[in-house]
Design a protein around this motif. Structure first.
Motif, PDB file in Angstrom:
ATOM      1  N   ASP A 162       1.261  -1.436   0.025  1.00 34.05           N
ATOM      2  CA  ASP A 162       0.055   0.289  -0.190  1.00 34.05           C
ATOM      3  C   ASP A 162       0.654   1.323   0.103  1.00 34.05           C
ATOM      4  OD1 ASP A 162      -1.997  -1.229   0.005  1.00 34.05           O
ATOM      5  OD2 ASP A 162      -2.391  -1.229   1.650  1.00 34.05           O
ATOM      6  N   GLN A 202       1.153   3.822  -3.237  1.00 32.54           N
ATOM      7  CA  GLN A 202       0.858   4.981  -3.226  1.00 32.54           C
ATOM      8  C   GLN A 202       2.089   6.380  -3.651  1.00 32.54           C
ATOM      9  OE1 GLN A 202      -1.847   6.224   0.095  1.00 32.54           O
ATOM     10  NE2 GLN A 202      -0.666   7.916  -0.018  1.00 32.54           N
ATOM     11  N   MET A 219       3.349   6.090  -7.077  1.00 40.44           N
ATOM     12  CA  MET A 219       1.895   7.089  -7.926  1.00 40.44           C
ATOM     13  C   MET A 219       2.501   8.191  -7.751  1.00 40.44           C
ATOM     14  SD  MET A 219      -0.425   4.821  -9.829  1.00 40.44           S
ATOM     15  CE  MET A 219      -1.788   5.722 -10.263  1.00 40.44           C
ATOM     16  N   ARG A 272       5.352   9.996  -6.495  1.00 41.80           N
ATOM     17  CA  ARG A 272       6.535  10.144  -7.454  1.00 41.80           C
ATOM     18  C   ARG A 272       6.199  10.060  -8.929  1.00 41.80           C
ATOM     19  NH1 ARG A 272      11.501  10.703  -5.491  1.00 41.80           N
ATOM     20  NH2 ARG A 272      10.964  10.297  -2.904  1.00 41.80           N
ATOM     21  N   ILE A 328       9.342   2.533 -11.405  1.00 42.19           N
ATOM     22  CA  ILE A 328       8.961   3.916  -9.705  1.00 42.19           C
ATOM     23  C   ILE A 328       9.094   2.223  -8.418  1.00 42.19           C
ATOM     24  CG2 ILE A 328       8.702   5.777  -8.498  1.00 42.19           C
ATOM     25  CD1 ILE A 328       8.666   6.540 -11.292  1.00 42.19           C
ATOM     26  N   ASN A 366      11.052   0.477  -7.326  1.00 44.56           N
ATOM     27  CA  ASN A 366      12.044   0.650  -6.154  1.00 44.56           C
ATOM     28  C   ASN A 366      11.590   0.836  -4.656  1.00 44.56           C
ATOM     29  OD1 ASN A 366      14.169   0.451  -8.238  1.00 44.56           O
ATOM     30  ND2 ASN A 366      13.282   1.466  -9.738  1.00 44.56           N
ATOM     31  N   ARG A 367      10.628   1.564  -5.104  1.00 43.34           N
ATOM     32  CA  ARG A 367       9.870   1.935  -3.899  1.00 43.34           C
ATOM     33  C   ARG A 367       9.760   0.731  -2.740  1.00 43.34           C
ATOM     34  NH1 ARG A 367      11.461   5.401  -2.728  1.00 43.34           N
ATOM     35  NH2 ARG A 367      10.192   5.593  -0.389  1.00 43.34           N
ATOM     36  N   ASP A 395      12.722  -0.262  -1.267  1.00 38.52           N
ATOM     37  CA  ASP A 395      13.623   0.579   0.063  1.00 38.52           C
ATOM     38  C   ASP A 395      12.804   0.201   0.873  1.00 38.52           C
ATOM     39  OD1 ASP A 395      14.815   1.742  -1.791  1.00 38.52           O
ATOM     40  OD2 ASP A 395      13.625   3.358  -2.176  1.00 38.52           O
ATOM     41  N   ARG A 433      14.255  -1.390   4.382  1.00 30.76           N
ATOM     42  CA  ARG A 433      14.061  -0.714   5.556  1.00 30.76           C
ATOM     43  C   ARG A 433      13.209  -1.344   6.540  1.00 30.76           C
ATOM     44  NH1 ARG A 433      10.369   4.085   4.315  1.00 30.76           N
ATOM     45  NH2 ARG A 433      12.063   4.885   2.516  1.00 30.76           N
TER      46      ARG A 433
END
Lengths: 457, 173
Positions: free
Chosen positions: B39, B43, B46, B48, B69, B72-73, B76, B80
């Protein structure tokens, strides 16, 4: 291994490949509430993006307005009839059926205040966040404003705090007249492009305050009845007299009368950027200084260019972990910081100026220390943040006057603890396109400019 | 749609969002195998992508760019969270509970999806990027910051593990 076994394994392998490729077809779908929430956020960002980009060109007024609220004032929502002239000295006494929203306590005289009134209830999030929003506009209320709706937003800055803006604020008497307003907002874009609002602007100097009034109507061409209704609320605008701001006292360094050696540092570096969310780029942030009484600074005027990456070098305050270079101006004390309180770095220890020689390498590339071809201007103590994406390497130049020791290498940075009367920083791409320019002065002023391809956050 | 979104049209933005949101979310979910992370990652992707539309090259397709994208997110977020081990939420399977025309085939695919979900994150991400998101090994190496050889060996070991798991399951392999 027998031929039969080898053949069986090949069959299994190709079947596994097929099943793995087909497996994507049974992935679940996102929940509806997740989709709704994401859509709402994306659409809100689209609606505000143009407006915020335009704000880069008018950083001065807007950022300063938000500062007064976030730095401790908070917001108060008062239903019709409950507002008072009270201690704040500025605001709206709501007409019957109107609502007002304003800072509830007196701000320090060198910080602006903002007040709003509407003939519709403010959206819940505006009541909480409206005054803290960087543009100080109640976006949720405005985007849902019905045709009969009216919202008036007024900001108040002591005239002595922005003498450069005097020519834009003619002296007027209360009540301000909507007939004197322009039917457009200077440097502002349409809040609701698909269903345009009527947007009016009125500027005035009243009781030694610069007053910026923006009136939004739910219809692009409000009729006489709507204009009269707005005028009735405008008649109830209260503008108390501004106190004389504290005398600026220059501290330390040259003001002490001691002989201080001055030197100039002028370095140019080529630096790699970092990929964040699939895009390479840099982030530039800057804010004006905030004094702590007459003798020192709570926050120095500051500008930094960094990669915006979440990682960073160890033993460095988080704020500067990814910095390519930063500049400040003014004499720091042990209490003086850079950036906002929730994410700050002490100036002493971090350095009044720094260049990341660990990440970057020295360059002889030419780069002008100029804001030409860039948009932006003076910014407030809450600051601004700009991102420029699509660049893998940048050229960064810092030029500063130092009172005291010159730069020395420490933990991957060239730093100095010297007092800096003034400093400038410029960034361009390796191909020569200008991206960012910022400067800071020991008066507390900071300016930030960026290319149109960069985006204010 | 993209020129209209650039001009600030929320209607066009809504249409663009609706067309690509599920693709972005599924890509994020495939990588993270976690609804919460998916989620957030989708989000952010989108936001970015829409925020960077001014710099988007219209001659190229929007979907793959957005997918990259989102991936990649998602990676990340996965890093994290330091989620080294799987993954599938207790109350929810990795796959959707829908049955198509061929129930047997769907059941096999569910088993495959669950076996992928049970892989360690390092291997699962490589499998998902290669088989579900169609990234070649070189590109996966770039996304994960790993040598191509490491990616290839992870993929081979993941397939060995999957083969073993699925051969034990009835009527899958």
């Amino acid at each position: 291994m027998s031929c039969a076994e080898r053949s069986r394994r090949q069959t299994v392998s190709s079947e596994l490949d097929r099943l793995l490729r087909e497996g994507r077809n049974v992935l679940p779908e996102p929940h509806e509430e997740t989709t709704d929430r994401a859509r709402e956020r994306v659409l809100a960002a689209v609606g505000q993006r143009r407006l915020r980009r335009a704000r880069v060109a008018s950083l001065a007024g807007v950022a300063v307005v938000a500062a007064s609220v976030v730095l401790g004032l908070g917001a108060a929502s008062t239903p019709s009839g409950e507002a008072s002239k009270g201690p704040i000295g500025v605001g709206f006494l709501p007409e019957a059926g109107w609502y007002s929203l304003h800072a509830p306590t007196r701000a320090p005289s060198n910080r602006p205040q903002v007040a709003m009134a509407a003939n519709v209830p403010f959206a819940g999030e505006d009541a909480v966040h409206g005054l803290a929003e960087p543009s100080a506009l109640p976006y949720s209320t405005l985007t849902a404003l019905p045709p009969r709706g009216i919202v008036i937003v007024a900001s108040f800055v002591a005239a002595s705090a922005e003498p450069w803006a005097a020519s834009r604020h003619p002296k007027r008497r209360l009540p301000l007249r909507i007939a004197d307003a322009t039917p457009y907002i200077d440097s502002g874009t349409q809040v609701r492009p698909d269903d345009p609002l009527g947007q009016y602007q009125l500027r005035a100097t009243v009781n030694r305050r610069h007053v910026d009034v923006q009136v939004y109507f739910g219809t692009p061409r409000p009729g006489p009845a709507r204009l009269a209704a707005a005028q009735r609320q405008l008649d109830r605008l209260v503008v108390g007299s501004a106190r004389t701001p504290p005398v600026t006292v220059k501290v330390a360094g040259s003001s002490s009368g001691a002989i201080v050696s001055r030197s100039v540092v002028d370095r140019t570096l080529v630096c790699p950027t970092a990929m964040v969310g699939g895009l390479y780029g840099i982030e530039a942030r800057a804010h004006a200084g905030v004094r702590a009484g007459a003798a020192g600074w709570k926050q120095l005027p500051f500008a930094v260019v960094d990669t915006g990456n979440s990682g960073g070098r160890a033993n460095t305050p988080e704020l500067l972990a990814n910095a390519l270079a930063w500049i400040t101006a003014g004499a720091p004390s042990s209490e003086t910081s850079m950036e906002t309180e929730w994410r700050s770095a002490p100036v002493r220890g971090s350095g009044t100026l720094g260049l990341s020689v660990g990440t970057c390498r020295t360059s002889k590339a030419a780069i002008a220390l100029s804001s030409a071809d860039l948009t932006g201007g003076r910014i407030g103590p809450l600051g601004e943040r700009i991102t420029c994406e699509g660049v893998r390497h940048v050229v960064v130049r810092v030029r500063a006057t130092l009172e005291g020791p010159n730069v020395s290498a420490s933990r991957g940075f060239l730093r100095t603890q010297a007092t800096v009367p003034e400093a400038r920083i410029a960034v361009r791409t390796t191909k020569g396109k200008k991206l960012v320019y910022a400067d800071v002065r020991d008066s507390g002023a900071a300016r930030l400019f960026a290319a149109s391809s960069c985006e204010a956050r | 749609l993209i020129p209209l979104v650039r001009k600030g049209s929320t209607a066009a933005a809504a249409a663009l969002f609706d067309r690509y949101w599920q693709h972005a979310w599924k890509a994020a979910y495939a990588v993270t195998a976690d609804r919460g992370l998916a989620d957030d990652a989708a989000q952010e992707a989108m936001e970015r992508a829409f925020g960077a539309l001014d710099r988007f090259d219209e001659t190229r397709p929007f979907g793959p760019w957005l997918k990259r994208i989102a991936v990649n997110r998602a990676i990340d977020h996965l890093r994290r969270q330091r989620r080294v081990e799987p993954v599938a939420e207790d109350h929810e399977a990795f796959h959707a509970w829908t049955i198509g025309d061929t129930a047997d085939e769907d059941i096999r695919l569910w088993a495959v999806a669950d076996a992928v979900a049970a892989l360690g994150a390092g291997r699962r991400v490589v499998v998902v990027l290669h088989y579900w998101l169609d990234l070649p090994l070189e590109e996966i190496a770039g996304v994960l910051g790993l040598p191509v050889g490491t990616v290839a060996s992870r993929l081979a070991r993941a397939k060995d593990e999957l083969r073993g798991a699925l051969e034990e399951a009835d009527r899958v392999l």
